[in-house]
Motif scaffolding. Structure first.
Motif, short mmCIF file in Angstrom:
data_model
loop_
_atom_site.label_atom_id
_atom_site.label_comp_id
_atom_site.label_asym_id
_atom_site.label_seq_id
_atom_site.Cartn_x
_atom_site.Cartn_y
_atom_site.Cartn_z
N LYS A 1 -3.28 0.22 5.63
CA LYS A 1 -2.00 -0.06 4.99
C LYS A 1 -1.77 -1.55 4.77
O LYS A 1 -1.14 -1.94 3.79
CB LYS A 1 -0.86 0.54 5.82
N ASP A 2 -2.24 -2.39 5.66
CA ASP A 2 -2.02 -3.81 5.49
C ASP A 2 -3.12 -4.56 6.22
O ASP A 2 -3.99 -3.96 6.86
CB ASP A 2 -0.64 -4.24 5.98
N TYR B 1 -2.53 5.82 -5.33
CA TYR B 1 -2.68 5.18 -4.03
C TYR B 1 -3.13 3.74 -4.22
O TYR B 1 -3.74 3.37 -5.21
CB TYR B 1 -3.61 5.95 -3.09
N VAL B 2 -2.78 2.93 -3.23
CA VAL B 2 -3.24 1.54 -3.10
C VAL B 2 -3.65 1.35 -1.66
O VAL B 2 -2.87 1.63 -0.75
CB VAL B 2 -2.13 0.53 -3.46
N THR B 3 -4.87 0.91 -1.43
CA THR B 3 -5.33 0.77 -0.05
C THR B 3 -6.34 -0.35 0.10
O THR B 3 -7.09 -0.67 -0.82
CB THR B 3 -5.95 2.08 0.46
N TYR B 4 -6.33 -0.97 1.27
CA TYR B 4 -7.42 -1.82 1.71
C TYR B 4 -8.45 -0.93 2.41
O TYR B 4 -8.22 0.25 2.64
CB TYR B 4 -6.91 -2.89 2.69
N LEU C 1 -9.57 -4.32 -2.37
CA LEU C 1 -8.43 -3.46 -2.62
C LEU C 1 -8.85 -2.37 -3.59
O LEU C 1 -9.58 -2.64 -4.55
CB LEU C 1 -7.29 -4.29 -3.23
N THR D 1 0.83 -1.19 0.00
CA THR D 1 0.00 0.00 0.00
C THR D 1 0.88 1.26 0.00
O THR D 1 2.07 1.20 0.25
CB THR D 1 -0.93 0.01 1.22
N THR D 2 0.26 2.39 -0.30
CA THR D 2 0.98 3.66 -0.37
C THR D 2 0.86 4.41 0.96
O THR D 2 -0.08 4.17 1.73
CB THR D 2 0.43 4.52 -1.51
#
Length: 575
Positions: free
Chosen positions: A285-286, A312-315, A296, A278-279
């Motif tokens: 974040k995890d 951005y990458v996020t859960y 996701l 994640t960013t």
């Protein structure tokens, strides 16, 4: 010989892992056989430089004549301590292909199929690797090719190499005669045909999700093992953006949907049992247990081909959940709908859908969450009880419309009584000797006030199971359009089909006014038009805003089937 392998991930990713072990073994066997048929360019050229191994008449005179859909085998080796990140392929200085190695590598091996802008004449081929150099082959005679194809990929960032022949230009508009049909739902079927043909032309019909922007660019998202790929095609069929978001662990991933804004930014909603990096600054974040299925959200900028790193990458949460659909508003907020098995999924409101407010084992639980434009937090989040969400839509004021399925505890009321009064038997779940909770209707619901209020929930179905799959709105929200699936022989649709127990599902398209008139019309979609299910939603979005039919004409054309509606506050039906 052409070999095509299409692997799809079921909603239950863990079960799919068990069921598809044999398919993966077959995949690797076929891949190995195909690889043996390609060149050994990497072993031929190990020193620093740029090389074209095929086509190369200097090494093999038979390479002097190639089809317009041709295979390229090339190698680019950076000096020791340096890496390769960007490369291009040109014919007579016309850009044929461009890509980026993610992450950068010292030695770049290319085995891929390309489409020439020429189908005759003599031309010069160039392979340009930034920071390393250029390889050039002159005197190539290009002829119109047949459907020859290669089906392997040594370069991981370019796997979908099975497209044969030239890519035809994409056309997303219907003719005037098709747009002026007196039957609006037949107009949608024309859009479905159009989208299916375009996706098939690019072999994008085997992808996970697609979207089209106002300029006619096609966005395609796919899962590649445990990675996610996003590609952008111009209306001419050429690739102008290709990004691979790699996972950081073993597992499966499936793409649930795409959303794009006017600037060319792309939101990808996916579900995975793998892990993704994640960013900084995102909401989640995890995850503590990566083996469970998690949703996701990934945002990329397709207007900057060299900027492959996601914005951005996020859960979203640290419980098990799956995203089913995504939409984006004008401010860049991502509206996400899906299902969860945990009441601990983050939420501020809880709304009961249907007619069973009790929380019992097996009661479906869904969510609508709005992720802010930076991916750093939720603007609001709501749980919906007794509903399974599969898709959502937005109107201009931020109201959310959803579809999916709702449990039919009492199926002898609402729309079912309409069938009984018309002389047809009103079958029920109990008539099929199925538990009440095993029967589902197509759900249509409207949520307002930032997820705090249920404006209405409506459902439609027959005596067995059905589910909505895609939803869209007309230009001013006067009409709601839904596509879905049913296995009910008595589904209230125009034209009957003969379904017996055990028969497969039938696709339907519906036009309705749940809280204005309560009317609904449904049409079965012929099986010949269901070859690309991912086209259903994209075609529905193109169809609904294009409505040229007078709303009164549409109202006259619908079957007067009343929806079963639960409202808050009550709907008013004009007479």
């Amino acid at each position: 010989m052409r070999t095509r392998i299409a692997l799809r991930v079921s909603p239950n990713l863990v079960d799919t892992l068990i069921k598809t072990v044999g398919m993966w073994l077959l995949f690797w066997t076929l891949l190995g056989l195909a690889a043996e048929a390609q060149t050994d360019c990497a072993s031929q050229h190990a020193s620093t430089g740029v090389y074209i191994c095929y086509p190369n008449p200097a090494e093999n005179p038979s390479d002097a004549v190639i089809p317009d859909g041709f295979h390229l085998s090339a190698q680019g080796n950076a000096p020791v301590g340096k890496t390769v990140s960007h490369f291009r392929v040109l014919l007579d200085n016309n850009l044929v292909y461009e890509n980026w190695a993610v992450p950068p590598v010292q030695k770049l091996s290319i085995e891929t199929n390309l489409n020439s802008p020429f189908d005759s004449g003599v031309h010069t081929l160039q392979f340009v690797v930034d920071g390393v150099g250029t390889a050039e082959v002159k005197g190539l005679k290009i002829v119109r090719g047949t459907n020859a194809s290669f089906c392997d990929s040594f370069f991981r960032a370019d796997r979908r190499t099975c497209a044969a022949g030239r890519r035809a230009p994409l056309h997303w508009s219907l003719t005037e005669s098709q747009l002026q049909t007196s039957d609006p739902l037949n107009e949608y079927l024309s859009f479905l045909d159009l989208f299916g043909q375009n996706l098939k032309a690019l072999e994008a019909d085997a992808s996970d999700a697609v979207a089209i922007d106002t300029e006619g660019n096609l966005y395609v998202a796919s899962h590649a093992f445990s990675d996610v790929e996003i590609r952008k095609f111009t209306p001419a069929g050429s690739i102008i953006y290709d990004s691979l978001i790699r996972s950081c662990g073993n597992g499966f991933v499936s793409v649930a949907g795409l959303a794009i804004d006017k600037t060319g930014r792309v939101w990808i909603a996916a579900n995975t049992t793998a892990c993704f990096v994640t960013t900084p600054g995102v909401i989640k974040k995890d995850t503590s247990e990566v083996k469970r299925t998690r949703g996701l959200v990934i945002l990329v900028d397709s207007t900057k081909p060299s900027a492959l790193a996601p914005i951005y990458v996020t859960y979203l949460a640290d419980v098990e959940y799956e995203i089913a659909g995504i939409r984006v508003d004008g401010e860049g907020n991502a509206y996400l709908g899906g299902t969860t098995g945990s009441p601990e999924y983050p939420h501020e409101s809880l709304l009961d859908i249907g007619n069973d407010p009790e929380t019992a084992p097996g009661t479906p639980l869904s969510f609508i969450s709005v992720l802010n434009s930076s991916g750093s937090g939720l603007r609001w989040s709501t749980l919906l009880r007794n509903a399974k969400l599969t898709a959502l839509a937005l109107d201009d004021t931020g109201n959310v419309y959803v579809t999916g399925s709702v449990t039919s505890v009492n199926t002898t009321s609402g729309a079912y009584n309409q069938k009984a009064t018309s002389g047809r038997p009103a079958l029920s779940c109990d008539a099929q000797r199925k538990p009440a909770r095993a029967c589902h209707d197509i759900l249509i619901a409207k949520i307002t006030d930032d997820g705090q209020k249920l404006s209405y929930s409506a459902w439609l179905g027959g005596s067995r199971d059905q589910e909505g799959r895609a939803i869209s709105l007309s230009a001013h929200g006067d009409w709601v359009f839904v596509t879905g699936e049913t296995d009910s022989p008595d589904f209230p649709a125009s034209g009957m089909i003969n379904l017996s127990p055990g028969d497969s599902q039938q696709s339907v398209v519906m036009a309705m006014q749940p809280c204005k008139t309560g009317l609904s019309d449904a049409r079965f979609i012929p099986e010949s038009r269901t070859v690309a299910p991912i086209a259903f939603g994209a075609a529905l979005d193109a169809f609904a805003p294009s409505q040229r039919v007078d709303p009164t004409q549409l109202a006259k054309s619908v079957q007067k089937t009343l929806l079963s509606i639960r409202t808050a506050p009550p709907c008013s039906y004009p007479r």
